[in-house]
Motif scaffolding. Structure first.
Motif, PDB file in Angstrom:
ATOM      1  N   ALA A 185      -8.363   2.459  -7.946  1.00 19.00           N
ATOM      2  CA  ALA A 185      -7.258   2.131  -7.040  1.00 19.00           C
ATOM      3  C   ALA A 185      -7.439   0.735  -6.454  1.00 19.00           C
ATOM      4  O   ALA A 185      -6.466  -0.021  -6.304  1.00 19.00           O
ATOM      5  N   ARG A 186      -8.699   0.381  -6.136  1.00 18.54           N
ATOM      6  CA  ARG A 186      -8.950  -0.972  -5.627  1.00 18.54           C
ATOM      7  C   ARG A 186      -8.660  -2.013  -6.705  1.00 18.54           C
ATOM      8  O   ARG A 186      -8.152  -3.106  -6.403  1.00 18.54           O
ATOM      9  N   ALA A 187      -8.970  -1.680  -7.954  1.00 22.06           N
ATOM     10  CA  ALA A 187      -8.677  -2.607  -9.048  1.00 22.06           C
ATOM     11  C   ALA A 187      -7.173  -2.788  -9.218  1.00 22.06           C
ATOM     12  O   ALA A 187      -6.689  -3.906  -9.464  1.00 22.06           O
ATOM     13  N   VAL A 188      -6.427  -1.706  -9.090  1.00 17.83           N
ATOM     14  CA  VAL A 188      -4.972  -1.806  -9.196  1.00 17.83           C
ATOM     15  C   VAL A 188      -4.420  -2.631  -8.039  1.00 17.83           C
ATOM     16  O   VAL A 188      -3.524  -3.470  -8.226  1.00 17.83           O
ATOM     17  N   ARG A 189      -4.947  -2.408  -6.843  1.00 19.70           N
ATOM     18  CA  ARG A 189      -4.475  -3.191  -5.688  1.00 19.70           C
ATOM     19  C   ARG A 189      -4.768  -4.675  -5.886  1.00 19.70           C
ATOM     20  O   ARG A 189      -3.950  -5.545  -5.576  1.00 19.70           O
ATOM     21  N   LEU A 190      -5.963  -4.964  -6.397  1.00 21.88           N
ATOM     22  CA  LEU A 190      -6.310  -6.355  -6.691  1.00 21.88           C
ATOM     23  C   LEU A 190      -5.339  -6.950  -7.691  1.00 21.88           C
ATOM     24  O   LEU A 190      -4.865  -8.089  -7.524  1.00 21.88           O
ATOM     25  N   ALA A 191      -5.008  -6.192  -8.738  1.00 24.29           N
ATOM     26  CA  ALA A 191      -4.067  -6.681  -9.745  1.00 24.29           C
ATOM     27  C   ALA A 191      -2.682  -6.914  -9.137  1.00 24.29           C
ATOM     28  O   ALA A 191      -2.022  -7.907  -9.434  1.00 24.29           O
ATOM     29  N   VAL A 192      -2.247  -5.997  -8.269  1.00 19.35           N
ATOM     30  CA  VAL A 192      -0.928  -6.145  -7.654  1.00 19.35           C
ATOM     31  C   VAL A 192      -0.892  -7.377  -6.752  1.00 19.35           C
ATOM     32  O   VAL A 192       0.055  -8.170  -6.787  1.00 19.35           O
ATOM     33  N   VAL A 193      -1.939  -7.554  -5.936  1.00 12.40           N
ATOM     34  CA  VAL A 193      -1.981  -8.711  -5.028  1.00 12.40           C
ATOM     35  C   VAL A 193      -1.951 -10.007  -5.815  1.00 12.40           C
ATOM     36  O   VAL A 193      -1.200 -10.943  -5.486  1.00 12.40           O
ATOM     37  N   THR A 194      -2.756 -10.097  -6.863  1.00 12.23           N
ATOM     38  CA  THR A 194      -2.804 -11.350  -7.633  1.00 12.23           C
ATOM     39  C   THR A 194      -1.521 -11.558  -8.441  1.00 12.23           C
ATOM     40  O   THR A 194      -1.075 -12.692  -8.611  1.00 12.23           O
ATOM     41  N   ASP A 195      -0.918 -10.475  -8.918  1.00  7.72           N
ATOM     42  CA  ASP A 195       0.360 -10.623  -9.624  1.00  7.72           C
ATOM     43  C   ASP A 195       1.458 -11.090  -8.672  1.00  7.72           C
ATOM     44  O   ASP A 195       2.318 -11.903  -9.053  1.00  7.72           O
TER      45      ASP A 195
ATOM     46  N   ASP B 106       0.815  -1.215   0.000  1.00  2.48           N
ATOM     47  CA  ASP B 106       0.000   0.000   0.000  1.00  2.48           C
ATOM     48  C   ASP B 106       0.849   1.265   0.000  1.00  2.48           C
ATOM     49  O   ASP B 106       0.384   2.327  -0.426  1.00  2.48           O
ATOM     50  N   THR B 107       2.063   1.180   0.479  1.00  3.56           N
ATOM     51  CA  THR B 107       2.938   2.351   0.524  1.00  3.56           C
ATOM     52  C   THR B 107       4.107   2.274  -0.451  1.00  3.56           C
ATOM     53  O   THR B 107       4.740   3.294  -0.721  1.00  3.56           O
ATOM     54  N   GLU B 108       4.383   1.090  -0.981  1.00  5.86           N
ATOM     55  CA  GLU B 108       5.577   0.922  -1.801  1.00  5.86           C
ATOM     56  C   GLU B 108       5.293   0.509  -3.247  1.00  5.86           C
ATOM     57  O   GLU B 108       6.081   0.830  -4.134  1.00  5.86           O
ATOM     58  N   ALA B 109       4.208  -0.225  -3.503  1.00  2.00           N
ATOM     59  CA  ALA B 109       3.970  -0.740  -4.855  1.00  2.00           C
ATOM     60  C   ALA B 109       3.820   0.416  -5.846  1.00  2.00           C
ATOM     61  O   ALA B 109       2.934   1.268  -5.690  1.00  2.00           O
ATOM     62  N   PRO B 110       4.670   0.500  -6.878  1.00  4.41           N
ATOM     63  CA  PRO B 110       4.620   1.647  -7.804  1.00  4.41           C
ATOM     64  C   PRO B 110       3.278   1.809  -8.505  1.00  4.41           C
ATOM     65  O   PRO B 110       2.762   2.931  -8.611  1.00  4.41           O
ATOM     66  N   ASP B 111       2.700   0.726  -9.003  1.00  2.00           N
ATOM     67  CA  ASP B 111       1.417   0.821  -9.703  1.00  2.00           C
ATOM     68  C   ASP B 111       0.339   1.397  -8.799  1.00  2.00           C
ATOM     69  O   ASP B 111      -0.485   2.222  -9.220  1.00  2.00           O
ATOM     70  N   LEU B 112       0.332   0.969  -7.548  1.00  2.00           N
ATOM     71  CA  LEU B 112      -0.683   1.436  -6.613  1.00  2.00           C
ATOM     72  C   LEU B 112      -0.463   2.905  -6.261  1.00  2.00           C
ATOM     73  O   LEU B 112      -1.431   3.657  -6.074  1.00  2.00           O
ATOM     74  N   GLN B 113       0.777   3.346  -6.175  1.00  2.00           N
ATOM     75  CA  GLN B 113       1.051   4.747  -5.886  1.00  2.00           C
ATOM     76  C   GLN B 113       0.526   5.653  -6.998  1.00  2.00           C
ATOM     77  O   GLN B 113       0.019   6.754  -6.734  1.00  2.00           O
TER      78      GLN B 113
ATOM     79  N   VAL C 282      10.318  -8.037  -7.780  1.00  2.00           N
ATOM     80  CA  VAL C 282      11.018  -6.784  -7.489  1.00  2.00           C
ATOM     81  C   VAL C 282      10.244  -5.605  -8.071  1.00  2.00           C
ATOM     82  O   VAL C 282      10.045  -4.574  -7.418  1.00  2.00           O
ATOM     83  N   THR C 283       9.773  -5.738  -9.310  1.00  2.00           N
ATOM     84  CA  THR C 283       9.011  -4.667  -9.954  1.00  2.00           C
ATOM     85  C   THR C 283       7.703  -4.396  -9.222  1.00  2.00           C
ATOM     86  O   THR C 283       7.320  -3.233  -9.019  1.00  2.00           O
ATOM     87  N   LEU C 284       7.019  -5.441  -8.809  1.00  2.00           N
ATOM     88  CA  LEU C 284       5.708  -5.282  -8.173  1.00  2.00           C
ATOM     89  C   LEU C 284       5.800  -4.683  -6.774  1.00  2.00           C
ATOM     90  O   LEU C 284       4.918  -3.912  -6.370  1.00  2.00           O
TER      91      LEU C 284
END
Length: 461
Positions: free
Chosen positions: A162-172, A65-72, A247-249
């Protein structure tokens, strides 16, 4: 006064032309069920489809929530939408501003002619003023309210994005964890295969030296060992690829990501797909929720454009001080004040307002089409994910049965070879088949795990 009333009446009647109601999300009809739906008695939560028991997965999730680039990036867009909503709300409030002015000027005495004899002028001039001006759009016909409503809905859409991006990051990240664990499992299989091949080569060497088996058998055993060793490179490449994606995620360095996998865990897991109806996706998938909010915002934009047909009525007020000398500024005689109102309405705009309304209605149609597209994309993804999960689990069960058969085959071939009842070729074929089945089983477990993650993602997490 009568003429003003007539103009106002004409403007009001002009603005009263009806605007067709915009398309509604409720008009989109969804299928009643999924073809590949699990049994209704399946009540497992969606979260059971993620590798929650893997310590690496839990570690890598701690700071997304504080570090993932896509979510930021998505959260920054939420902040921008929030600022736009504040601006739209502020536009409905009175606008009050303070002003001050001080001026000094000197005129040329030589430029003034035809003065009477003995008449002198003061070539200098100064003025001072201070005041407060206020204006307020009464918004009697809802133009500003509709704009604020649209901004609020766009903020909701940005939050859903933002919730969709978080979902994508978690599943990735979950997929990355599965890929990393799978590569680790492949490397362990390579080590086991190398040990089995070395043992077979040692046995064959002894039999060759004793003259029991031909030298060709030793070559075949060494070839089997080399084939097992060649599998190390692809497995290590898969490990590096999974590490790079994680690392990217997560925006972590490679060492800390690799350290998260020190604790052992299974490469796959066996969560049950939950029973759900297609209509559930309309509430759970954040991309569908965002598309619905954008449709509502587009309809609000139509209302705001239509309100431009009506008069805009404002109240204006000013309170100030003005004097020619600084010492006189705060005297009672320097006080100035004004209070009034203004009204402006389109009379002959030659279709400008109608063109804006038509443009906003076209935007609303596009938003509805995108909403409908998003709904059926979600339903299609969920249907595909459920069917894919069934197929992957079916293959996994078959491979597990096949693995047992291949182990029995190798055991029998080895026993017959030791007793001199068959040649080494049968043992090598059985060993190669077992090695291939073991690798296939690892891949099948990973594919089933990825299919579970896709079900989780397609249902909105």
């Amino acid at each position: 006064m009568k003429r003003l009333f007539t103009i106002l009446t004409v403007a009001l009647l002009t603005g009263c032309a009806s605007i067709a109601e915009g398309p509604s999300a409720s008009s989109v009809k969804t299928p009643s069920s999924f073809v590949y739906a699990p049994p209704q008695e399946s009540r497992a939560p969606l979260s059971a489809l993620l590798p929650n028991e893997d310590p690496a997965f839990q570690t890598l999730l701690t700071a997304i929530d504080t570090e993932a680039p896509d979510l930021q990036v998505a959260l920054a867009r939420v902040d921008a939408a929030r600022a736009a909503l504040r601006a739209a709300g502020a536009a409905r409030a009175p606008n009050i501003e303070a002003r001050g002015n001080a001026a000094y000027a000197r005129s040329s005495e030589n430029a003034v002619t035809n003065l009477p004899p003995g008449f002198a002028i003061d070539p200098t001039n100064s003025s001072f003023s201070a005041g407060i001006n206020a204006s307020w759009d009464l918004d009697l016909f809802g133009r500003l309210r509709a704009t604020q409503r649209a901004a609020g809905l766009r903020l909701d859409a940005a939050d859903a994005d933002a919730r969709a991006v978080r979902l994508a990051v978690v599943t990735d990240i979950a997929r990355g964890v599965i890929d990393y664990r799978t590569a680790q499992a492949k490397l362990r299989i390579v080590e086991d295969d190398l040990a089995d091949a070395a043992s077979l080569a040692e046995l064959t060497g002894k039999r060759t030296r004793a003259g029991i088996t031909p030298g060709l058998d030793l070559v075949r055993a060494q070839s089997l060992e080399a084939a097992a060793r060649s599998q190390r490179g692809p497995a290590e490449a898969d490990l590096a690829s999974a590490l790079g994606r994680l690392v990217t995620l997560t925006a972590r360095d490679g060492k800390s990501v690799a350290a998260a996998f020190i604790a052992p865990a299974e490469a796959g897991f066996a969560g049950e797909a939950p029973f759900a109806l297609p209509s559930v996706l309309l509430r759970q998938r954040p991309d569908i929720v965002a598309a619905e909010y954008r449709l509502g915002a587009a309809n609000a934009d139509v209302a705001a454009a239509a309100a431009a047909r009506f008069p805009q009525i404002s109240i204006n007020a000013a309170l100030g001080l003005a004097a020619l000398a600084l010492g006189d500024v705060f005297s009672a005689d320097s006080l100035t004040a004004s209070l009034g109102g203004s009204i402006a309405a389109p009379l002959l705009d030659f279709g400008r307002v109608e063109a804006q309304i038509d443009a906003r209605q076209a935007d609303a149609k596009e938003a509805f089409a995108l909403y409908r597209l998003t709904v059926f994309e979600g339903i299609g993804e969920a249907e595909s994910a459920l069917g894919n999960l069934q197929a992957r689990r079916s293959r996994l069960a078959i491979l597990e049965t096949q693995l047992g058969i291949e182990r029995d085959s190798l055991s029998l071939s080895t026993a017959r070879y030791r007793m001199g009842l068959s040649d080494l070729l049968g043992v090598i074929d059985a060993q190669r088949q077992l090695n291939a089945t073991r690798q296939s089983l690892v891949e099948a477990k990973a594919a089933a795990a990825r299919a579970q993650i896709q079900v989780y993602r397609s249902f909105g997490g």
